[in-house]
Design a protein around this motif. Structure first.
Motif, PDB file in Angstrom:
ATOM      1  N   LEU A 132       0.873  -1.190   0.000  1.00  0.00           N
ATOM      2  CA  LEU A 132       0.000   0.000   0.000  1.00  0.00           C
ATOM      3  C   LEU A 132       0.903   1.231   0.000  1.00  0.00           C
ATOM      4  O   LEU A 132       1.346   1.689   1.053  1.00  0.00           O
ATOM      5  N   ASP A 133       1.200   1.729  -1.173  1.00  0.00           N
ATOM      6  CA  ASP A 133       2.112   2.867  -1.336  1.00  0.00           C
ATOM      7  C   ASP A 133       1.696   4.032  -0.412  1.00  0.00           C
ATOM      8  O   ASP A 133       0.529   4.416  -0.378  1.00  0.00           O
ATOM      9  N   GLY A 134       2.667   4.557   0.336  1.00  0.00           N
ATOM     10  CA  GLY A 134       2.409   5.754   1.150  1.00  0.00           C
ATOM     11  C   GLY A 134       1.732   5.499   2.485  1.00  0.00           C
ATOM     12  O   GLY A 134       1.061   6.390   3.019  1.00  0.00           O
ATOM     13  N   PHE A 135       1.927   4.283   3.066  1.00  0.00           N
ATOM     14  CA  PHE A 135       1.227   3.916   4.312  1.00  0.00           C
ATOM     15  C   PHE A 135       2.136   4.201   5.521  1.00  0.00           C
ATOM     16  O   PHE A 135       2.750   3.310   6.093  1.00  0.00           O
TER      17      PHE A 135
ATOM     18  N   ILE B 188      11.521   7.284  -1.596  1.00  0.00           N
ATOM     19  CA  ILE B 188      10.820   7.609  -2.841  1.00  0.00           C
ATOM     20  C   ILE B 188      10.359   6.298  -3.470  1.00  0.00           C
ATOM     21  O   ILE B 188      11.042   5.277  -3.348  1.00  0.00           O
ATOM     22  N   THR B 189       9.220   6.338  -4.140  1.00  0.00           N
ATOM     23  CA  THR B 189       8.534   5.122  -4.574  1.00  0.00           C
ATOM     24  C   THR B 189       9.412   4.112  -5.318  1.00  0.00           C
ATOM     25  O   THR B 189       9.561   2.979  -4.853  1.00  0.00           O
ATOM     26  N   VAL B 190       9.979   4.492  -6.465  1.00  0.00           N
ATOM     27  CA  VAL B 190      10.675   3.478  -7.270  1.00  0.00           C
ATOM     28  C   VAL B 190      11.892   2.890  -6.545  1.00  0.00           C
ATOM     29  O   VAL B 190      12.027   1.664  -6.463  1.00  0.00           O
TER      30      VAL B 190
ATOM     31  N   LEU C  44      -3.474   5.357  -1.216  1.00  0.00           N
ATOM     32  CA  LEU C  44      -3.103   6.123  -0.013  1.00  0.00           C
ATOM     33  C   LEU C  44      -2.097   7.206  -0.382  1.00  0.00           C
ATOM     34  O   LEU C  44      -2.127   8.325   0.137  1.00  0.00           O
ATOM     35  N   ASP C  45      -1.194   6.849  -1.294  1.00  0.00           N
ATOM     36  CA  ASP C  45      -0.181   7.801  -1.749  1.00  0.00           C
ATOM     37  C   ASP C  45      -0.818   8.934  -2.552  1.00  0.00           C
ATOM     38  O   ASP C  45      -0.541  10.105  -2.309  1.00  0.00           O
ATOM     39  N   SER C  46      -1.707   8.566  -3.503  1.00  0.00           N
ATOM     40  CA  SER C  46      -2.322   9.597  -4.360  1.00  0.00           C
ATOM     41  C   SER C  46      -3.079  10.609  -3.526  1.00  0.00           C
ATOM     42  O   SER C  46      -2.920  11.813  -3.706  1.00  0.00           O
TER      43      SER C  46
ATOM     44  N   THR D  78       4.742  -1.145   2.834  1.00  0.00           N
ATOM     45  CA  THR D  78       4.694   0.069   2.026  1.00  0.00           C
ATOM     46  C   THR D  78       6.110   0.545   1.705  1.00  0.00           C
ATOM     47  O   THR D  78       7.093  -0.044   2.185  1.00  0.00           O
ATOM     48  N   ASP D  79       6.195   1.612   0.927  1.00  0.00           N
ATOM     49  CA  ASP D  79       7.501   2.123   0.509  1.00  0.00           C
ATOM     50  C   ASP D  79       7.944   3.365   1.289  1.00  0.00           C
ATOM     51  O   ASP D  79       9.115   3.698   1.321  1.00  0.00           O
ATOM     52  N   HIS D  80       7.010   4.073   1.912  1.00  0.00           N
ATOM     53  CA  HIS D  80       7.325   5.322   2.632  1.00  0.00           C
ATOM     54  C   HIS D  80       6.030   5.862   3.232  1.00  0.00           C
ATOM     55  O   HIS D  80       4.954   5.388   2.894  1.00  0.00           O
ATOM     56  N   GLY D  81       6.162   6.905   4.083  1.00  0.00           N
ATOM     57  CA  GLY D  81       4.981   7.589   4.605  1.00  0.00           C
ATOM     58  C   GLY D  81       4.721   8.866   3.817  1.00  0.00           C
ATOM     59  O   GLY D  81       4.815   8.861   2.579  1.00  0.00           O
TER      60      GLY D  81
ATOM     61  N   THR E 246       4.558  15.406   0.392  1.00  0.00           N
ATOM     62  CA  THR E 246       5.295  14.345  -0.303  1.00  0.00           C
ATOM     63  C   THR E 246       6.195  13.623   0.710  1.00  0.00           C
ATOM     64  O   THR E 246       5.986  13.765   1.910  1.00  0.00           O
ATOM     65  N   HIS E 247       7.186  12.864   0.255  1.00  0.00           N
ATOM     66  CA  HIS E 247       7.794  11.893   1.179  1.00  0.00           C
ATOM     67  C   HIS E 247       9.300  11.726   1.105  1.00  0.00           C
ATOM     68  O   HIS E 247       9.843  10.814   1.713  1.00  0.00           O
ATOM     69  N   ASP E 248      10.023  12.550   0.340  1.00  0.00           N
ATOM     70  CA  ASP E 248      11.483  12.396   0.305  1.00  0.00           C
ATOM     71  C   ASP E 248      12.096  13.171   1.467  1.00  0.00           C
ATOM     72  O   ASP E 248      12.656  14.246   1.311  1.00  0.00           O
TER      73      ASP E 248
END
Ligand SMILES: [Zn+2]
Length: 419
Positions: free
Chosen positions: A11-14, A52-54, A174-176, A229-232, A353-355
């Motif tokens: 779940l991207d951005g959780f 960051i996502t990728v 969640l990210d969008s 997930t990949d990040h908050g 954003t998340h970086d």
């Protein structure tokens, strides 16, 4: 013995804080809580750098970060004097590639980090499919696969004699919503978080349907489940601190160049800066590595005192976290609400954003369950997302991805598994 299988949902951005805020409510997120009760909740799960996502999705499926994958979003090529974007680069082997080597059948529902890295469009035994749309559409595909052993992809029907050995599902709602885009814009942080929590409730319902279907098909007890997930996410408002930061560096006597991507245009500079959005990557134009390291240690002591700076990491500290050596000589992460954006910002707008090295981006939700894994267990030690796939490959008896540096999290295993 029944065959063990894996469903890995990302779940991207959780960010963990969304879950902590919601799970306090007794009735909230019943199905995520069911997963947690069945297995392990990682209280101190962290993602890598940059968050960051990728780079992070790539890191999870390979069990290592950019020192092995090469993917850190952007870096400075000293020889070419160019800021290089890493795009979808992954030099490391993925779990999809090891599964393919072992001849195991798997499906990736939009887990793009496996596309061309084990999973292939149009190939049934290691299918990559990209349904697009929101979480309902992607979950429906998974539910049909559980209930009918069928994937329907743009008019083509793929039939499976039994449920595949692994299914990878990627969901980015969640990210969008968390990025606070115009179609669901919130003018305060509280409202932005509320928006994300409403989506999480919807996803939780789909997880409930998935659990029911797995139970109906007798697949639940032999299934490994990973939800991570990949990040908050963090929000910021007001002007970028990049200008202030350049002024400070110039006052200390440095000539400063800034470059978003591509060739660095300025000649004869001492320091080069770039940024994804929030955090700032700094490079010293100094050929000697020893001299560079010394100067950076000295600079760190000055930069950390700036009022808008929260964390500064040196190249050495970044390397210890598995970051590619050319990512930065110093990484500067601002305090919450601040940014080193390279773009002009609308002063009133709430961006997110998340970086960032802030906890809201780094501290993430992660839960895992399956045969031999402790149930109703809270793991309080520090774990990283790169540890998850190596641990699961160990549990499932799969070959480890070749370049993995993640640890096997043996403390979450029941005694008989540890042996
Ligand atoms: Zn992401």
């Amino acid at each position: 013995m029944t065959k063990k299988r894996l469903i890995y949902i990302n779940l991207d951005g959780f960010g963990k804080y969304y879950y902590d805020q919601m799970s306090a409510g007794k009735e909230a997120l019943p199905n995520i809580k069911k997963l947690v009760k069945r297995g392990v909740l990682f209280e101190q799960a962290y993602t890598g750098i940059p968050s960051i996502t990728v780079p992070m999705q790539t890191g999870i499926v390979s069990g290592c970060y950019s020192d092995r994958t090469g993917n850190c979003d952007k870096y400075w090529d000293r020889e070419a004097n160019e800021i290089i974007l890493t795009g979808r680069l992954n030099r490391a082997q993925t779990i999809g590639e090891t599964l393919a080597e072992e001849g195991r059948t798997f499906v990736s529902i939009q887990q793009f980090a496996l596309e061309g890295k084990g999973a292939v469009r149009g190939r049934r035994d290691r299918l990559y499919t990209e349904p697009g749309g929101d979480y309902r559409i992607r979950f429906s595909m998974l539910l049909k696969l559980i209930r009918e052993n069928v994937i329907e992809d743009k008019g083509t029907v793929y039939e499976y004699p039994e449920f595949p050995e692994a299914v990878f599902l990627y969901i980015d709602d969640l990210d969008s919503v968390g990025h606070n885009p115009p179609w669901c814009y919130a003018d305060s942080e509280r409202k932005r978080v509320d928006n994300v929590c409403r989506v999480l409730e919807g996803i939780d319902e789909m997880l409930g349907e998935m659990f029911n279907s797995l139970e109906e098909k007798g697949l639940f007890d032999s299934m490994y489940l990973l939800l991570t997930t990949d990040h908050g996410m963090i929000s910021y408002r007001g002007k970028s601190r990049l200008g202030d930061f350049i002024c400070a560096l110039e006052e200390w006597g440095f000539r400063v160049a800034v470059c978003k991507e591509g060739k660095v245009e300025m000649k004869d500079y001492d320091i080069l800066l770039t940024s994804h959005d929030i955090q700032c990557q700094m490079f010293l134009n100094e050929k000697s590595e020893d001299l560079r390291a010394m100067k950076m240690e000295a600079l760190k002591k000055c930069i950390i005192k700036l009022p808008y700076v929260e964390t500064v990491m040196t190249a050495k500290e970044l390397a210890d976290r598995g970051v590619y050596r050319d990512y930065a000589d110093l990484l500067i992460s601002p305090a919450e609400g601040e940014s080193f954006s390279l773009y002009p910002l609308d002063q009133e707008h709430l961006y997110a954003t998340h970086d960032s090295l802030h906890k809201k981006c780094q501290h993430i939700f992660t839960a895992m369950a399956g045969p031999g894994i402790r149930s109703d267990y809270r793991e309080n030690s520090l774990v990283y997302t790169k540890d998850l796939i190596p641990t699961l490959a160990y549990c499932l008896g799969w070959k480890q991805p070749r370049d993995a540096t993640g640890r096997w999290l043996t403390s979450i295993l029941r005694e008989e598994m540890e042996r």
